[in-house]
Write an enzyme that holds these catalytic residues in place. Structure first.
Site, PDB file in Angstrom:
ATOM      1  N   SER A 242      39.794  55.701  51.828  1.00 51.94           N
ATOM      2  CA  SER A 242      38.995  54.703  51.710  1.00 51.94           C
ATOM      3  C   SER A 242      37.966  54.993  50.827  1.00 51.94           C
ATOM      4  CB  SER A 242      38.521  54.263  52.937  1.00 51.94           C
ATOM      5  OG  SER A 242      39.468  53.975  53.997  1.00 51.94           O
ATOM      6  N   SER A 243      37.386  56.002  50.716  1.00 50.83           N
ATOM      7  CA  SER A 243      36.330  56.414  49.805  1.00 50.83           C
ATOM      8  C   SER A 243      36.621  57.519  48.768  1.00 50.83           C
ATOM      9  CB  SER A 243      35.231  56.392  50.536  1.00 50.83           C
ATOM     10  OG  SER A 243      35.473  57.979  51.368  1.00 50.83           O
TER      11      SER A 243
END
Length: 186
Positions: free
Chosen positions: A12-13
């Site tokens: 996600s990051s």
């Protein structure tokens, strides 16, 4: 027909470690997306779907890495298995082949629903934490892209008719951010 084992990883990051998801798993190729699970337009997932052939196995760390909601999860699993591609979820210990028993389909639904529920709980706790931090005055949100002085200059120049795309480039902001500044007076 024995095909290749192909890994799919989603983080996600940018500070998450993608290698952790498939460590100690033998795969011949890995497709890695750095995007939110709720975003169905993931370029590496699309590339994987184009790349896999009948007899291949797609290996994913867990169901929530492939999709954030049950409908997308079912759709992707069905899309792959209908083409003769197996899909293996390591964390859940589940494999889907397209010739799955009603019990396997139930497990897909239940485990997918749990992943969706877990994500909803995380979002709820995040909202509650932000609300509490705001009450204490500890949460200020994201840092603004422009200072008040820069924002005022931007508004003046846009009102004077300067091209918005040119202003966005000059101030090093996206056009959407530019329009947000033009909509607000603070």
């Amino acid at each position: 027909m024995q095909g290749h084992r192909i890994g799919y990883v989603r983080v996600s990051s940018f500070d998450q470690n993608p290698e952790r998801q498939l460590e100690q798993t033998q795969v011949s190729k890995v497709f890695t997306d750095k995007a939110s699970g709720k975003d169905t337009q993931r370029p590496q997932l699309e590339a994987l779907l184009s790349f896999v052939r009948e007899g291949d196995t797609v290996v994913v760390h867990s169901m929530d890495r492939l999709a954030r909601n049950l409908d997308d999860l079912r759709r992707l699993v069905q899309k792959l298995t209908q083409r003769g591609v197996r899909i293996e979820f390591l964390k859940e210990g589940l494999v889907f082949t397209g010739e799955d028993s009603p019990m396997a389909n139930l497990m897909l639904s239940v485990m997918g629903a749990f992943a969706e529920f877990e994500r909803a709980l995380i979002r709820e706790r995040q909202r509650e934490g932000i609300a509490l931090a705001k009450q204490r005055g500890a949460y200020r949100g994201r840092k603004k892209a422009l200072s008040d002085e820069q924002a005022a200059t931007l508004r003046q120049r846009a009102t004077a008719g300067e091209p918005k795309a040119q202003l966005a480039r000059e101030f090093n902001i996206s056009r959407e951010t530019l329009y947000q500044y033009l909509r607000t007076d603070d």
